[in-house]
Design a protein around this motif. Structure first.
Motif, mmCIF file in Angstrom:
data_model
loop_
_atom_site.group_PDB
_atom_site.id
_atom_site.type_symbol
_atom_site.label_atom_id
_atom_site.label_comp_id
_atom_site.label_asym_id
_atom_site.label_seq_id
_atom_site.Cartn_x
_atom_site.Cartn_y
_atom_site.Cartn_z
ATOM 1 N N GLY A 58 0.851 -1.167 -0.023
ATOM 2 C CA GLY A 58 -0.149 0.046 0.246
ATOM 3 C C GLY A 58 0.825 1.280 -0.062
ATOM 4 O O GLY A 58 1.783 1.522 0.807
ATOM 5 N N PHE A 59 0.671 2.030 -0.820
ATOM 6 C CA PHE A 59 1.234 3.248 -0.932
ATOM 7 C C PHE A 59 0.707 4.338 -0.075
ATOM 8 O O PHE A 59 -0.341 4.532 0.141
ATOM 9 N N VAL A 60 1.611 5.018 0.783
ATOM 10 C CA VAL A 60 1.332 6.017 1.701
ATOM 11 C C VAL A 60 2.000 7.425 1.493
ATOM 12 O O VAL A 60 2.979 7.679 0.862
ATOM 13 N N ARG A 61 1.640 8.552 2.047
ATOM 14 C CA ARG A 61 2.141 9.895 1.732
ATOM 15 C C ARG A 61 1.807 10.558 3.185
ATOM 16 O O ARG A 61 0.827 10.428 3.877
ATOM 17 N N PRO A 62 2.552 11.696 3.167
ATOM 18 C CA PRO A 62 2.408 12.625 4.164
ATOM 19 C C PRO A 62 1.032 13.020 4.374
ATOM 20 O O PRO A 62 0.281 13.593 3.156
ATOM 21 N N ALA A 63 0.418 13.393 5.398
ATOM 22 C CA ALA A 63 -0.960 14.173 5.578
ATOM 23 C C ALA A 63 -1.097 15.389 4.821
ATOM 24 O O ALA A 63 -1.994 15.794 4.495
ATOM 25 N N THR A 64 0.143 16.043 4.769
ATOM 26 C CA THR A 64 0.075 17.335 4.159
ATOM 27 C C THR A 64 0.423 17.425 2.759
ATOM 28 O O THR A 64 0.696 18.550 1.993
ATOM 29 N N ALA A 65 0.610 16.221 2.189
ATOM 30 C CA ALA A 65 1.204 16.135 0.639
ATOM 31 C C ALA A 65 0.162 16.378 -0.537
ATOM 32 O O ALA A 65 0.542 16.583 -1.578
#
Length: 282
Positions: A58-65
């Motif tokens: 699963g790909f994740v990212r910063p909440a602000t991205a």
């Protein structure tokens, strides 16, 4: 000598009639069974089910991205996802859908059908972060530090990227072999993705169609149509056959509401061709 004429009104005994009808019915049933083509239903083994789950990331990212896929390490509580899926095909290559990593340009997947793809000039070299099976809780709370990776190959036309982990000591939990050929229409296929952010959801369906070219302009499209209930978050997930081999990659959904179960997947032939080219495709 007097010969009596046959009695036309004389009836056959009921028991004899029933026996005769039963014999006819058995004969017809036997003939139909021999004429009916033999269709072997092969279900996915538990071993292959677990392999597909473990090979999926699963790909994740910063909440602000926002919608931009570029990432810098942040505390795990600030990661969000999974927003897209991917899967390992060997120890060092991870496959996913290119549109997962930025969604601002509309591209015609096939004539009359539009999908979004990245706006960056070249995805090759972009950094991404992913988590493996059981490294993320239900509805998106990351439970361990995400693994860094980098996009090394990009097929713009077919919406596919190849990603390699950047840590030399990283090893995937499992990987999926590529199928040698496409499955016939009507055969069972299986998918693992993250629909609407619900991680590692296992779904099954059948191959509805094999679309090798668009009938209007004869352009090759290499799509596998499935009736699996794909949703946002399913993109990049594997489509495998009953032997546990990859036959496609989830790319798009056609329709809304009751027609949304028309899923379009890039065929394994496109993935194999990109890997064999060993050069970024722009």
């Amino acid at each position: 000598m007097k010969i009596d004429a046959p009695n036309k009104n004389k009836k056959m005994p009921t028991g004899l009639l029933l026996v005769g009808l039963g014999a006819i019915f058995i004969c017809i049933t036997s003939c139909v069974q021999h004429m009916r083509p033999s269709v072997a239903r092969v279900e996915l083994s538990q071993e292959n089910t677990q392999r597909q789950l473990r090979a999926t990331v699963g790909f994740v990212r910063p909440a602000t991205a926002g919608t931009r896929g570029l990432m810098t390490p942040v505390p795990e509580s600030n990661w969000e996802g999974p927003f897209c899926a991917g899967f390992f095909i060997d120890d060092r290559h991870l496959v996913s859908a290119a549109h997962c990593f930025q969604r601002n340009i509309m591209v015609e997947l096939i004539p009359g059908f539009i999908v979004t793809v990245p706006t960056v000039p070249d995805l090759v070299g972009e950094q991404v972060f992913f988590v493996q099976h059981r490294e993320i809780r239900w509805m998106g709370q990351v439970t361990s530090d995400p693994n860094p990776g980098r996009i090394t190959m990009w097929d713009r036309d077919n919406d596919i990227v190849i990603i390699e982990p950047t840590e030399s000591d990283f090893h995937p939990l499992a990987f999926l072999p590529l199928a040698a050929e496409l499955p016939p229409i009507g055969s069972e296929v299986y998918h693992v993705g993250h629909p609407l952010g619900v991680g590692w959801t296992f779904l099954n369906g059948i191959v509805s169609n094999l679309i090798r070219e668009d009938q209007r302009d004869r352009r090759l499209v290499n799509l596998v149509q499935v009736n699996i209930a794909l949703a946002p978050g399913s993109s990049g997930g594997s489509i495998i056959n009953s032997r546990g081999e990859v036959v496609g990659l989830a790319n798009a959904i056609v329709g809304q509401g009751t027609t949304a179960h028309i899923g379009l997947c890039r065929s394994v032939n496109v993935i194999r061709r990109l890997l064999e080219s060993r050069t970024p495709t722009n």
